[in-house]
Design an enzyme around this catalytic site. Structure first.
Site, PDB file in Angstrom:
ATOM      1  CD  GLN A 117       1.980  -9.167  11.584  1.00  0.00           C
ATOM      2  OE1 GLN A 117       0.882  -8.656  11.618  1.00  0.00           O
ATOM      3  NE2 GLN A 117       2.122 -10.454  11.483  1.00  0.00           N
ATOM      4  CG  ASP A 120       8.097  -9.010  21.196  1.00  0.00           C
ATOM      5  OD1 ASP A 120       9.081  -9.082  20.427  1.00  0.00           O
ATOM      6  OD2 ASP A 120       7.145  -9.819  21.149  1.00  0.00           O
ATOM      7  CG  HIS A 135       3.067  -3.271  13.130  1.00  0.00           C
ATOM      8  ND1 HIS A 135       2.245  -4.356  13.354  1.00  0.00           N
ATOM      9  CD2 HIS A 135       2.917  -2.947  11.831  1.00  0.00           C
ATOM     10  CE1 HIS A 135       1.636  -4.664  12.221  1.00  0.00           C
ATOM     11  NE2 HIS A 135       2.033  -3.838  11.277  1.00  0.00           N
ATOM     12  CB  SER A 239      -4.112 -14.835  11.801  1.00  0.00           C
ATOM     13  OG  SER A 239      -4.183 -13.685  12.619  1.00  0.00           O
ATOM     14  N   GLY A 265      -3.937 -22.424  13.427  1.00  0.00           N
ATOM     15  CA  GLY A 265      -5.199 -21.837  12.998  1.00  0.00           C
ATOM     16  C   GLY A 265      -5.114 -21.160  11.643  1.00  0.00           C
ATOM     17  CB  CYS A 281       6.372 -20.615  16.229  1.00  0.00           C
ATOM     18  SG  CYS A 281       4.920 -19.669  16.030  1.00  0.00           S
TER      19      CYS A 281
END
Ligand SMILES: [Zn+2]
Length: 295
Positions: A117, A120, A135, A239, A265, A281
């Site tokens: 997603q 960069d 994206h 998430s 989370g 990660c």
């Protein structure tokens, strides 16, 4: 097609099985070819902040909506002014240990597809050859009229040349988002000159999927097909609040494909997970890559 939008989590309904790196290794040995989905969490250690906190709430400024960018020249002016400051933080970022470990895991033959997603390009900088940028990519600019693609760096030079009034030293250096957005004084925005296509003078847009827009059907079908050929899904550092990536977990769940996740989370797919490692990660993927190397 469902446009890119934000989902909100209800913490009380989510129960996930928590695991360790050892469990991840067993998962990978049982399901050796992974369809990997990554998100902003994997780039955090490269100095690119995540959009959301650990319960999926929005952090920072509201993202630009696709239709506002297309319809409103003030929105475009604001985007380019902020992006002028924010882009170098993304353009100059380097991959971190999580990206590098994932390359090793790919070299060991365990990544059948990598979809991110993130816009960069850090997976590519780390050495991944086949990455689907779900994206889009922030290092390119697209002409909305003739379809010409130009390098973001070229546009940056244009912005420097045509906005001599801007002194970037006055800007807030630590407030920017993963799409290269930054906090900028409104007076600067009002005076900001924005670029148009060199070829047709058309409207330029970063080559990314803004909120309120959709990932192309061709890309989605290609990935769906790739996913059905993998043994399992691995979610890293996201998430899954946007449907564009959540849909892969939804399909995997419907097909009874196992899903593992490394994320700090909650995630939107927690109820579907076979295994969840609630950890950063970088250290987790590095440990996994080392365990694979010592097999
Ligand atoms: Zn053009």
């Amino acid at each position: 097609m469902q446009p890119l939008s934000i989902h909100r989590l209800n913490r009380s309904v989510i129960n996930e099985p928590l695991g360790t790196v050892g469990d991840l290794l067993k998962f990978l040995q049982r399901h050796p070819r992974l369809f990997v989905i990554t998100g902003a969490g994997i780039s955090r250690a490269s100095g690119i902040p995540t959009y959301r906190d650990e319960i999926g709430s929005w952090q920072g400024s509201t993202p630009i909506q696709h239709k506002d960018f297309i319809r409103d020249s003030d929105v475009r002016r604001r985007y380019w002014a902020r992006s002028f400051h924010g882009w170098p933080n993304v353009g100059n970022a380097s991959p971190n240990q999580a990206h590098r470990a994932l390359v090793k895991i790919e070299q060991a033959g365990h990544v059948s597809t990598l979809v991110t997603q993130n816009i960069d390009r850090l997976h590519q900088k780390a050495g991944h050859r086949k990455v689907v940028d779900l994206h889009g990519r922030l290092d390119q600019v697209l002409c909305m009229d003739c379809g010409a693609i130009s390098e973001r760096e070229e546009i940056q030079q244009w912005l420097w040349q045509h906005n001599p009034q801007v002194d970037v030293r006055d800007w807030q250096h630590d407030l920017f988002a993963p799409d290269g957005d930054a906090e900028v004084d409104m007076d600067l925005v009002d005076q900001f000159r924005i670029p148009s296509c060199r070829r047709c003078d058309g409207m330029l847009k970063p080559n990314v999927v803004f909120y309120g827009s959709s990932v192309s059907k061709e890309v989605v079908s290609y990935l769906m097909e790739k996913m059905t050929r993998a043994d399992a899904v691995l979610v890293v550092g996201t998430s899954l609040m946007v449907y564009s990536s959540f849909r892969f977990c939804k399909l995997a769940s419907e097909l009874a494909m196992p899903i593992a996740c490394i994320n700090r989370g909650l995630t939107r797919a927690d109820a579907m997970l076979r295994l969840k490692v609630d950890a950063d990660c970088g250290p987790t993927l590095s440990a996994l890559a080392s365990l694979l190397g010592s097999d």
